[in-house]
Design a protein around this motif. Structure first.
Motif, PDB file in Angstrom:
ATOM      1  N   UNK A  58       0.841  -1.198   0.000  1.00 12.63           N
ATOM      2  CA  UNK A  58       0.000   0.000   0.000  1.00 12.63           C
ATOM      3  C   UNK A  58       0.877   1.249   0.000  1.00 12.63           C
ATOM      4  N   UNK A  59       0.542   2.169  -0.895  1.00 16.94           N
ATOM      5  CA  UNK A  59       1.170   3.478  -0.910  1.00 16.94           C
ATOM      6  C   UNK A  59       0.226   4.516  -0.333  1.00 16.94           C
ATOM      7  N   UNK A  60       0.774   5.624   0.138  1.00 14.93           N
ATOM      8  CA  UNK A  60      -0.057   6.697   0.683  1.00 14.93           C
ATOM      9  C   UNK A  60       0.538   8.035   0.261  1.00 14.93           C
ATOM     10  N   UNK A  61      -0.323   8.978  -0.078  1.00 12.60           N
ATOM     11  CA  UNK A  61       0.111  10.316  -0.465  1.00 12.60           C
ATOM     12  C   UNK A  61      -0.966  11.318  -0.087  1.00 12.60           C
ATOM     13  N   UNK A  62      -0.637  12.589  -0.166  1.00 11.73           N
ATOM     14  CA  UNK A  62      -1.556  13.659   0.195  1.00 11.73           C
ATOM     15  C   UNK A  62      -1.821  14.549  -1.008  1.00 11.73           C
ATOM     16  N   UNK A  63      -3.070  15.001  -1.117  1.00  9.98           N
ATOM     17  CA  UNK A  63      -3.444  16.025  -2.096  1.00  9.98           C
ATOM     18  C   UNK A  63      -3.950  17.245  -1.338  1.00  9.98           C
ATOM     19  N   UNK A  64      -3.611  18.427  -1.791  1.00 10.13           N
ATOM     20  CA  UNK A  64      -4.127  19.652  -1.201  1.00 10.13           C
ATOM     21  C   UNK A  64      -5.171  20.228  -2.144  1.00 10.13           C
ATOM     22  N   UNK A  65      -6.436  20.106  -1.760  1.00 10.90           N
ATOM     23  CA  UNK A  65      -7.538  20.609  -2.573  1.00 10.90           C
ATOM     24  C   UNK A  65      -8.288  21.684  -1.804  1.00 10.90           C
ATOM     25  N   UNK A  66      -9.016  22.517  -2.552  1.00  4.01           N
ATOM     26  CA  UNK A  66      -9.809  23.564  -1.920  1.00  4.01           C
ATOM     27  C   UNK A  66     -10.986  23.874  -2.840  1.00  4.01           C
ATOM     28  N   UNK A  78      -4.832   6.359  -0.265  1.00  9.12           N
ATOM     29  CA  UNK A  78      -4.193   5.056  -0.099  1.00  9.12           C
ATOM     30  C   UNK A  78      -4.429   4.280  -1.395  1.00  9.12           C
ATOM     31  N   UNK A  79      -3.415   3.568  -1.878  1.00 10.75           N
ATOM     32  CA  UNK A  79      -3.553   2.920  -3.182  1.00 10.75           C
ATOM     33  C   UNK A  79      -2.671   1.671  -3.259  1.00 10.75           C
ATOM     34  N   UNK A  80      -3.037   0.714  -4.137  1.00 14.49           N
ATOM     35  CA  UNK A  80      -2.202  -0.469  -4.330  1.00 14.49           C
ATOM     36  C   UNK A  80      -0.838  -0.064  -4.882  1.00 14.49           C
ATOM     37  N   UNK A  81       0.216  -0.626  -4.309  1.00 13.51           N
ATOM     38  CA  UNK A  81       1.563  -0.209  -4.688  1.00 13.51           C
ATOM     39  C   UNK A  81       2.465  -1.412  -4.939  1.00 13.51           C
ATOM     40  N   UNK A  82       3.574  -1.158  -5.578  1.00 13.40           N
ATOM     41  CA  UNK A  82       4.596  -2.187  -5.724  1.00 13.40           C
ATOM     42  C   UNK A  82       5.297  -2.375  -4.380  1.00 13.40           C
ATOM     43  N   UNK A  83       5.704  -3.604  -4.124  1.00 13.43           N
ATOM     44  CA  UNK A  83       6.395  -3.859  -2.866  1.00 13.43           C
ATOM     45  C   UNK A  83       5.846  -5.097  -2.187  1.00 13.43           C
ATOM     46  N   UNK A 116      -9.001   5.893  10.502  1.00 11.45           N
ATOM     47  CA  UNK A 116      -9.568   4.688   9.893  1.00 11.45           C
ATOM     48  C   UNK A 116      -8.539   3.915   9.067  1.00 11.45           C
ATOM     49  N   UNK A 117      -7.266   4.187   9.278  1.00 10.68           N
ATOM     50  CA  UNK A 117      -6.253   3.644   8.385  1.00 10.68           C
ATOM     51  C   UNK A 117      -6.186   2.114   8.409  1.00 10.68           C
ATOM     52  N   UNK A 118      -6.524   1.472   9.523  1.00 12.08           N
ATOM     53  CA  UNK A 118      -6.484   0.006   9.538  1.00 12.08           C
ATOM     54  C   UNK A 118      -7.472  -0.556   8.522  1.00 12.08           C
ATOM     55  N   UNK A 119      -8.691  -0.020   8.523  1.00 10.97           N
ATOM     56  CA  UNK A 119      -9.705  -0.464   7.564  1.00 10.97           C
ATOM     57  C   UNK A 119      -9.352  -0.045   6.143  1.00 10.97           C
ATOM     58  N   UNK A 120      -8.969   1.212   5.972  1.00 14.60           N
ATOM     59  CA  UNK A 120      -8.781   1.748   4.622  1.00 14.60           C
ATOM     60  C   UNK A 120      -7.545   1.189   3.933  1.00 14.60           C
ATOM     61  N   UNK A 121      -6.496   0.894   4.687  1.00 18.58           N
ATOM     62  CA  UNK A 121      -5.338   0.261   4.056  1.00 18.58           C
ATOM     63  C   UNK A 121      -5.661  -1.171   3.642  1.00 18.58           C
ATOM     64  N   UNK A 122      -6.578  -1.828   4.328  1.00 14.24           N
ATOM     65  CA  UNK A 122      -6.998  -3.168   3.887  1.00 14.24           C
ATOM     66  C   UNK A 122      -7.761  -3.074   2.571  1.00 14.24           C
ATOM     67  N   UNK A 123      -8.573  -2.037   2.423  1.00 18.27           N
ATOM     68  CA  UNK A 123      -9.243  -1.848   1.142  1.00 18.27           C
ATOM     69  C   UNK A 123      -8.215  -1.622   0.038  1.00 18.27           C
ATOM     70  N   UNK A 124      -7.216  -0.788   0.301  1.00 14.33           N
ATOM     71  CA  UNK A 124      -6.198  -0.520  -0.710  1.00 14.33           C
ATOM     72  C   UNK A 124      -5.418  -1.788  -1.041  1.00 14.33           C
ATOM     73  N   UNK A 125      -5.080  -2.583  -0.034  1.00 14.38           N
ATOM     74  CA  UNK A 125      -4.330  -3.823  -0.268  1.00 14.38           C
ATOM     75  C   UNK A 125      -5.144  -4.810  -1.096  1.00 14.38           C
ATOM     76  N   UNK A 287     -14.902  -5.591   1.847  1.00  9.37           N
ATOM     77  CA  UNK A 287     -14.035  -5.872   0.701  1.00  9.37           C
ATOM     78  C   UNK A 287     -14.749  -6.771  -0.305  1.00  9.37           C
ATOM     79  N   UNK A 288     -15.414  -7.817   0.174  1.00  8.23           N
ATOM     80  CA  UNK A 288     -16.123  -8.701  -0.759  1.00  8.23           C
ATOM     81  C   UNK A 288     -17.249  -7.940  -1.460  1.00  8.23           C
ATOM     82  N   UNK A 289     -17.930  -7.057  -0.714  1.00 10.64           N
ATOM     83  CA  UNK A 289     -18.985  -6.241  -1.332  1.00 10.64           C
ATOM     84  C   UNK A 289     -18.401  -5.341  -2.416  1.00 10.64           C
ATOM     85  N   UNK A 290     -17.282  -4.686  -2.145  1.00  7.33           N
ATOM     86  CA  UNK A 290     -16.675  -3.792  -3.131  1.00  7.33           C
ATOM     87  C   UNK A 290     -16.107  -4.568  -4.318  1.00  7.33           C
ATOM     88  N   UNK A 291     -15.567  -5.743  -4.061  1.00  9.46           N
ATOM     89  CA  UNK A 291     -15.099  -6.578  -5.178  1.00  9.46           C
ATOM     90  C   UNK A 291     -16.247  -6.911  -6.121  1.00  9.46           C
TER      91      UNK A 291
END
Length: 320
Positions: A58-66, A78-83, A116-125, A287-291
């Motif tokens: 899992x990779x993580x980055x920030x966007x600054x929006x307004x 959070x997104x699927x990443x190499x590694x 919520x990072x425990x849940x959300x990183x599982x979604x990304x993974x 996760x199964x629902x989103x899949x």
């Protein structure tokens, strides 16, 4: 919603606006009906496909929006990443190869995406890009203006505009990695209200599915609109902030394929912030629902009941 004062804030502010349905009383525990009827609504608009079988790093980055210049919306991605899968999320890691559905996640009152990072990183993974804004008036450390929740569906739509545009942005880590036609929304508590609003008063037609965690229709109603978008509701039957019956009433009003994961001993959602048996069931079931709803993976739909039954902590009302 995390601090002890939150139930009072939420109830007082929304009742002052003439809205009802939020309760600090723990509801009676009720079981989901046996052998529920299947919905007759049209099937999801996502073509049949197969979700990734492997787990990703899992990779993580920030966007600054307004939005509009006066609504800062910093976004955690959070997104699927190499590694190596299973390791902590790596900042600005190279995205994995593939095209991944996008899920916008809305936090609760006085919350942050990182809560919520425990849940959300599982979604990304599992193969999803999660875009989680911090809202300008309901995030941690803000003025806590509860009624600003009603502006948040438009915030999420704006965030999706910007995130989905990264798929075509030269040089961006996510260029060519977003399945821009497979988009969902999810949220907890006040973020659940926000998510419901994205399918009712603030309908975003790009959304193919929704996940509502401890949500209610306060202020956004139950007039679900637009094309069919499957919904998964998750609610603790001992919720001390948003009465279980209030969440169930919104669920009952959904005219599309739907399911509700009820946790008989579940509270307002503190289990979502840790890594215990309830979180694992919620993570696996969502996760199964989103899949199924975003990848079009029918096998994932078939695994939903088993995921929900694991550990005997939840009951699934399946009308998908």
């Amino acid at each position: 919603m995390f601090r002890r004062r939150t139930p009072v804030l939420l109830t007082a502010a929304l009742l002052a606006a003439g809205l009802t349905g939020c309760s600090t009383q723990a509801p009676a525990r009720t079981a989901a009906p046996a052998d529920p009827p299947k919905a007759s609504a049209p099937a999801p608009r996502v073509p049949a496909g197969t979700a990734p079988a492997e787990a990703f790093a899992v990779g993580v980055r920030q966007l600054k929006l307004n939005r509009g210049g006066d609504r800062p919306l910093p976004v955690t991605l959070w997104y699927p990443a190499r590694g190596t899968a299973g390791e902590a999320a790596q900042r600005n890691a190279t995205a994995a190869t593939g095209r991944f559905p996008v899920v916008a996640f809305s936090h609760g009152l006085d919350g942050r995406p990182v809560d919520y990072q425990v849940l959300l990183t599982r979604w990304a993974a599992a193969g999803f890009v999660v875009a989680a804004p911090t809202f300008p008036h309901t995030g941690k450390g803000t003025d806590g203006s509860v009624l600003d929740v009603l502006n948040q569906p438009a915030d999420v739509s704006y965030v999706l505009d910007k995130v989905l545009a990264l798929d075509a942005k030269a040089g961006d880590q996510l260029r060519g990695r977003l399945a821009t036609d497979r988009v969902g929304a999810a949220g907890h508590s006040a973020g659940g209200v926000t998510t419901i609003g994205l399918f009712t008063t603030g309908r975003d037609e790009r959304l193919r599915a929704g996940v509502v965690l401890a949500g209610t229709g306060l202020g956004v109603g139950t007039a679900f609109a637009g094309a069919a978008a499957p919904q998964l509701f998750v609610h603790g039957q001992a919720d001390e902030v948003v009465d279980y019956a209030a969440g169930k009433a919104v669920y009952d009003a959904v005219p599309w394929p739907k399911a509700m994961l009820s946790l008989p001993r579940g509270d307002h959602g503190r289990a979502l912030l840790g890594d215990g048996p309830a979180l694992r069931v919620v993570a696996d079931t969502t996760i199964e629902f989103l899949r199924w709803s975003l990848y079009g993976d029918e096998a994932a739909k078939g695994r939903l009941p088993a995921s929900a039954a694991r550990g005997d902590v939840a009951v699934l009302d399946d009308r998908l």
